[in-house]
Motif scaffolding. Structure first.
Motif, PDB file in Angstrom:
ATOM      1  N   ARG A  80      48.450  46.790  41.174  1.00  0.00           N
ATOM      2  CA  ARG A  80      48.630  47.280  39.803  1.00  0.00           C
ATOM      3  C   ARG A  80      50.090  47.041  39.415  1.00  0.00           C
ATOM      4  N   VAL A  89      39.000  42.470  31.864  1.00  0.00           N
ATOM      5  CA  VAL A  89      40.395  42.430  31.425  1.00  0.00           C
ATOM      6  C   VAL A  89      40.430  42.712  29.922  1.00  0.00           C
ATOM      7  N   GLN A  99      46.098  42.605  27.872  1.00  0.00           N
ATOM      8  CA  GLN A  99      46.677  42.276  29.181  1.00  0.00           C
ATOM      9  C   GLN A  99      46.947  40.781  29.347  1.00  0.00           C
ATOM     10  N   ILE A 155      47.765  37.303  33.369  1.00  0.00           N
ATOM     11  CA  ILE A 155      47.140  38.617  33.195  1.00  0.00           C
ATOM     12  C   ILE A 155      48.002  39.671  33.872  1.00  0.00           C
ATOM     13  N   GLU A 156      48.393  40.684  33.124  1.00  0.00           N
ATOM     14  CA  GLU A 156      49.117  41.805  33.732  1.00  0.00           C
ATOM     15  C   GLU A 156      48.100  42.841  34.171  1.00  0.00           C
ATOM     16  N   LYS A 157      48.079  43.102  35.471  1.00  0.00           N
ATOM     17  CA  LYS A 157      47.065  44.053  35.971  1.00  0.00           C
ATOM     18  C   LYS A 157      47.560  45.493  35.840  1.00  0.00           C
TER      19      LYS A 157
END
Lengths: 278, 278
Positions: free
Chosen positions: B142, B198, B202, B276-278
């Motif tokens: 994360r 997603v 994000q 993609i930013e988790k």
């Protein structure tokens, strides 16, 4: 529909295609030329730049801001667009700029007048683009540069695809062919330059993309295309050349509105750029 | 022809497709991810990065150089390529790296193992790419990122065109379909990310190009493609799937050699990238 017949096309107001065209600046549409412009400006702050096919003049105006001690001339073959271009520059407080009527095939300037001569999405619309390139080279000084950025109708990608959006693509290609243009201009740029005597060593070739994928970009894109499908020159030309019916154009406009709402929707267009050192 | 049967495919030596693949670096093939990587490195110099489908490992190795106090793991489903990847890293004096066998569908790592998980031209080759993306997200911490860059077979442009080069394009598309891949991967990336949960907010979508137009680039490109047409895995697979004859492959190779010599020749491939930013 002729220029000037609708309220949105009064002199000084944006024409129907403007909501997309007027997003164009030197920074987003001629970035390939800016490092060279900046280095030339170091030597000569009084650069003279010609923007061929200036349209609404937003690219010309942003070039003028970049060379505050230089001068920009924007020309367009359509005299009806010139008041809009002048209004855009005036609203931005730009004074080192002028716009005039002129054809890229017969530029109204003496040989070697400009340090920098550029065009954007112009050669794609005409029948003998290499002659235009020859003319742009003629009016450029030795040691100066000619910059060209053009799209390629076979290097456009819309996602998600559907039959209405495919028909729109065919409509645009049909309009270009009807007008005598060259839909795959981008890939041919180097060939055209070589054809008029430019040496390979004088050419820097580069690529970039024009894309609409963020929500605000998709909205501007869909709105701009809907404006064109529901009024203005594109619709009039398409009807004149019997490239579709008003009902079909309305279906295409609705398809763009649906496309706009999808989180995974995108439109991307490959752009080819050449910078020629004369 | 199986891996390892020719001198050029001995462990530690480059396979036939390598002359093009091994030009790839993080800088030229994953530039979209580097600003985020650099900002993450400011906070945590010990970043753990996973390169999925590492192949000859040139991208993995250049990532390892960028995070000297971090660690890179490269995995590939083909164990025969791993000795070459290790040789590439060793020749570059890189020690913070390891390569192992593994499938993108079942990554051999616990949940939330890596800060950064990337792949390059991997999802285009497989049948359910969104499952691969789900798996890449699973092994990413994360606050970490997943980066993907894929081509799109309908967004490739070769100039000048001729029938042999068109046949080559069809051959490549046929090979991809025969292998169960998704030739128009690039345009579908965002859809796949949304499919596995997603959120649009994000995702950062970007585009770039891979092009061969300078003489040295054209030479490397033509040589690499000729190597593949005259030997190695591509030729073997094409013959196995009955996608052409040896004579046809030789004609294509000759066409690439002729293309290489033309001053106006170019090959450009649109690349789509998502971060993609988790």
């Amino acid at each position: 529909m002729e220029q000037g017949q609708t309220p949105s096309e009064k002199p000084g107001n944006p024409p129907a295609q403007a909501s997309l065209h007027e997003l164009r600046t030197a920074e987003n549409s001629a970035a390939y030329s800016l490092p060279k412009l900046q280095s030339m400006k170091q030597t000569n702050p009084h650069l003279k730049l010609l923007d061929v096919g200036a349209g609404s003049g937003t690219i010309s105006a942003s070039f003028a801001k970049l060379i505050p001690n230089g001068h920009v001339t924007g020309i367009d073959v359509n005299p009806n667009i010139l008041p809009r271009a002048r209004a855009v520059a005036e609203a931005a407080g730009i004074e080192n700029i002028e716009f005039q009527e002129g054809s890229v095939y017969k530029l109204p300037f003496a040989d070697e007048t400009f340090d920098i001569t550029v065009c954007h999405q112009v050669l794609i619309h005409i029948g003998t683009p290499w002659e235009a390139l020859r003319e742009m080279l003629r009016v450029t000084k030795r040691g100066g540069i000619v910059g060209v950025r053009e799209g390629d109708y076979e290097m456009e990608c819309v996602w998600p695809e559907n039959s209405e959006l495919s028909k729109f693509h065919e409509l645009m290609a049909g309009l270009m062919r009807a007008g005598g243009g060259t839909p795959i201009a981008g890939r041919e740029l180097v060939s055209w330059a070589l054809k008029v005597g430019v040496e390979p060593s004088q050419i820097v070739l580069s690529y970039s993309t024009l894309s609409y994928s963020m929500p605000s970009e998709r909205k501007a894109c869909a709105q701009g295309l809907c404006d064109q499908l529901r009024g203005g020159g594109l619709r009039a030309k398409a009807l004149k050349f019997d490239l579709g019916t008003q009902d079909e154009f309305e279906d295409m406009a609705k398809a763009w509105k649906d496309w706009m709402k999808r989180d995974d929707a995108s439109l991307v267009l490959l752009q080819t750029e050449i910078l020629i050192e004369k």
